[in-house]
Design an enzyme around this catalytic site. Structure first.
Site, short mmCIF file in Angstrom:
data_model
loop_
_atom_site.label_atom_id
_atom_site.label_comp_id
_atom_site.label_asym_id
_atom_site.label_seq_id
_atom_site.Cartn_x
_atom_site.Cartn_y
_atom_site.Cartn_z
N SER A 116 0.74 -1.06 -0.07
CA SER A 116 0.04 -0.16 0.01
C SER A 116 1.08 1.40 0.22
O SER A 116 0.95 2.40 -0.67
CB SER A 116 -0.78 -0.29 1.15
OG SER A 116 -1.82 -1.03 1.03
N ARG A 122 2.06 4.08 -3.62
CA ARG A 122 1.66 5.90 -2.76
C ARG A 122 3.36 6.45 -3.07
O ARG A 122 2.57 7.25 -3.54
CB ARG A 122 0.95 5.98 -1.59
CG ARG A 122 -0.48 5.25 -1.71
CD ARG A 122 -1.01 5.00 -0.81
NE ARG A 122 -2.75 4.97 -0.58
CZ ARG A 122 -2.94 3.61 -0.22
NH1 ARG A 122 -2.27 2.77 -1.19
NH2 ARG A 122 -4.60 3.78 -0.58
N ARG A 153 -13.14 -6.93 -11.78
CA ARG A 153 -13.46 -6.24 -9.80
C ARG A 153 -13.85 -4.67 -10.51
O ARG A 153 -13.87 -3.78 -11.43
CB ARG A 153 -12.03 -6.06 -8.93
CG ARG A 153 -11.27 -7.46 -8.51
CD ARG A 153 -10.18 -7.64 -8.36
NE ARG A 153 -10.45 -6.67 -6.98
CZ ARG A 153 -9.09 -6.56 -5.84
NH1 ARG A 153 -8.35 -6.35 -6.51
NH2 ARG A 153 -9.35 -5.36 -4.97
N SER A 173 -13.22 2.60 1.06
CA SER A 173 -12.75 2.05 0.59
C SER A 173 -10.95 3.47 0.78
O SER A 173 -11.30 4.17 0.18
CB SER A 173 -12.41 1.88 -1.04
OG SER A 173 -11.59 1.47 -1.04
N ASP A 182 -6.97 -7.14 4.88
CA ASP A 182 -6.31 -8.29 3.95
C ASP A 182 -6.35 -9.45 4.61
O ASP A 182 -5.14 -10.19 4.15
CB ASP A 182 -4.87 -7.87 3.42
CG ASP A 182 -5.79 -6.71 2.95
OD1 ASP A 182 -6.91 -6.53 1.73
OD2 ASP A 182 -4.66 -5.64 2.28
N ARG A 218 -3.27 -14.21 -1.32
CA ARG A 218 -3.36 -14.00 0.41
C ARG A 218 -4.88 -15.53 0.94
O ARG A 218 -3.87 -15.87 1.62
CB ARG A 218 -3.95 -13.38 0.48
CG ARG A 218 -3.06 -11.98 0.85
CD ARG A 218 -4.08 -11.07 1.32
NE ARG A 218 -3.39 -9.52 0.74
CZ ARG A 218 -2.26 -9.21 0.97
NH1 ARG A 218 -1.28 -9.33 1.55
NH2 ARG A 218 -2.11 -7.80 0.53
#
Ligand code: S3P
Length: 437
Positions: free
Chosen positions: A17, A21, A125, A169, A318, A396
């Protein structure tokens, strides 16, 4: 097959994450700076390829500590952030929903057309959740029946707008914040619950006027920033696999170095501790705008069941598949509710987690928005049978069931049908597993 003993110290891959960014925000800034990270997974490598395709990546080298160091020249001005370039470009987001959603917002700051594509999973998605609020600001964004490819015609005049998101989100919030940098005035993004706050921390670190309070983020545009060197800490979502394994295994002592300790990401530690796990957290200051430190997990008494609802779920969204493995080893019946978002992640993680546990002989039941699991003690000895767990190429799920096997969860040993997909977030997962055994 259960491993007899787990020992060692791991240096985990960079936080996915934060890495996305750091790379994108630097590519939107003014000037040149470096982003340093260890072992980027395939999702982060998609972001590196995207900023290279945009012309923002100058060099890649290896730092003294073995980290990958990327030098990036941003496309923005100090008072107005922008991704570089004006030619039409197609960017392949691979498996990464975070990249596609953040880029949808960021691409509104580019002069030309940006087309975003993804792999088979990403192409199923939902993308309207990000297109709708951006269109409300005046952005020109189209999806293909709500999915990728997403086409953004950048450079439109955007209006600062108040958004109230139906889903909490961080990806959608981040996309709106990145578009808001060119809008005149204050954009507010309110979410129905907590979200990870990496966008806010990193933009504030770079000097952008952004705040987050009571589930509302505000950003006042137009704004830009000078690029600053950023180091990405290790991923707490990768740490989660070893925290769970160490907590349920009878003979484990595992140390995880330089892990990100942002409180919006450490729900896994808090929940495992609630279940009775022995985890030592040693903070070691901040890495840029993010807290980091060392984690140590050791075997302890058998975990006890836990019930998770909306308040907990956001911080472990997650980590829920691997938490299900902990629940399968705990005494009593655990439940997860308010986690319907799991059905639109890289796979339907509710269906696959429960199906996988059942294949292992665990008493598990699917709920519309979560699951119910009754645990049983882990086995110290190999079983005569070996199940195959379906992963739908979801990293995952693949790693959660690999550590379930390592810890002897359920009545049968197992293999996953695809472990190569672990590379999406955790390159070298099997090497780390080997190092511990
Ligand atoms: C992420 C936010 C979460 C998380 C994802 C990464 C991010 O998704 O599941 O893996 O980096 O912003 P949502 O924004 O859909 O909740």
């Amino acid at each position: 097959m259960p491993a007899p003993r787990l020992r060692g110290t791991l240096h985990l891959p960079a936080d996915k994450s934060i890495a996305h960014r750091a790379l994108l925000f630097t590519a939107m800034g003014h000037g040149t700076a470096t982003v340093a990270m260890h072992r980027p997974g395939a999702d982060v490598r998609s972001t590196i390829a995207a900023i290279a395709a945009l012309g923002a990546l100058t060099t890649q080298s290896t730092g003294d500590d073995g980290a990958l160091v990327l030098t990036i020249a941003g496309g923005g001005r100090s008072d107005s952030a922008a991704l570089p370039g004006s030619d039409p470009v197609t960017l392949d987001c691979g498996n990464s929903g975070t990249l596609m959603r953040l880029l949808t917002g960021a691409a509104t700051t580019r002069a030309g057309r940006t087309t975003l594509t993804g792999d088979a999973s990403l192409s199923t998605r939902p993308m309207e959740r990000v297109a709708v609020p951006l269109r409300a600001m005046g952005a020109k964004v189209t999806t293909s029946d709500g999915h990728a490819p997403v086409v953004v015609d950048g450079g439109a005049h955007l209006t600062a707008t108040a958004h109230s998101l139906p889903v909490a989100s961080a990806q959608v919030l981040g996309a709106i914040a990145l578009a808001a940098v060119t809008a005149d005035g204050t954009t507010t993004i309110t979410t129905p619950g907590p979200t990870r706050d990496h966008t806010e921390r990193l933009l504030a670190f770079l000097g952008a006027p952004v705040t987050r309070e009571d589930h509302a983020t505000t950003l006042t545009g137009p704004t830009g920033w000078e690029c600053r060197d950023i180091t990405v800490p290790a991923d707490p979502s990768a740490a989660a696999f070893w925290l769970v394994t160490g907590a349920i295994h009878p003979d484990a002592d595992i140390t995880l170095a330089d892990v990100g300790l942002n409180p919006t990401r450490t729900g896994i530690i808090r929940i495992l501790e609630r279940m009775g796990a022995r985890i030592d957290v040693t903070p070691a200051g901040t890495v840029g705008p993010e807290p980091a430190g060392t984690l140590r997990v050791r075997s302890g008494p058998r975990l006890t069941a836990v019930d998770l609802t909306a308040d907990d779920v956001a911080d472990v969204i997650d980590e829920l598949p691997v938490l299900a493995v902990a629940m399968a080893a705990a005494s009593g019946t655990s439940t997860v509710r308010d986690a319907a978002e799991l059905r639109v992640k890289e796979s339907d993680r509710i269906a696959l987690t429960v199906a996988g546990l059942r294949a292992l002989g665990v008493d598990a039941e699917e709920l519309p928005d979560g699951w119910r699991i009754t645990g049983a003690p882990v086995r110290a000895t190999p079983s005569a049978t070996r199940a195959v767990v379906a992963t739908a190429a979801d990293h995952r799920i693949a790693m959660a069931f690999t550590v379930a096997n390592l810890a002897g969860v359920g009545t049968t040993d197992c293999d996953v049908d695809d472990l190569a997909c672990a590379d999406v977030s955790y390159p070298g997962f099997l090497d780390d597993l080997g190092a511990l055994t």
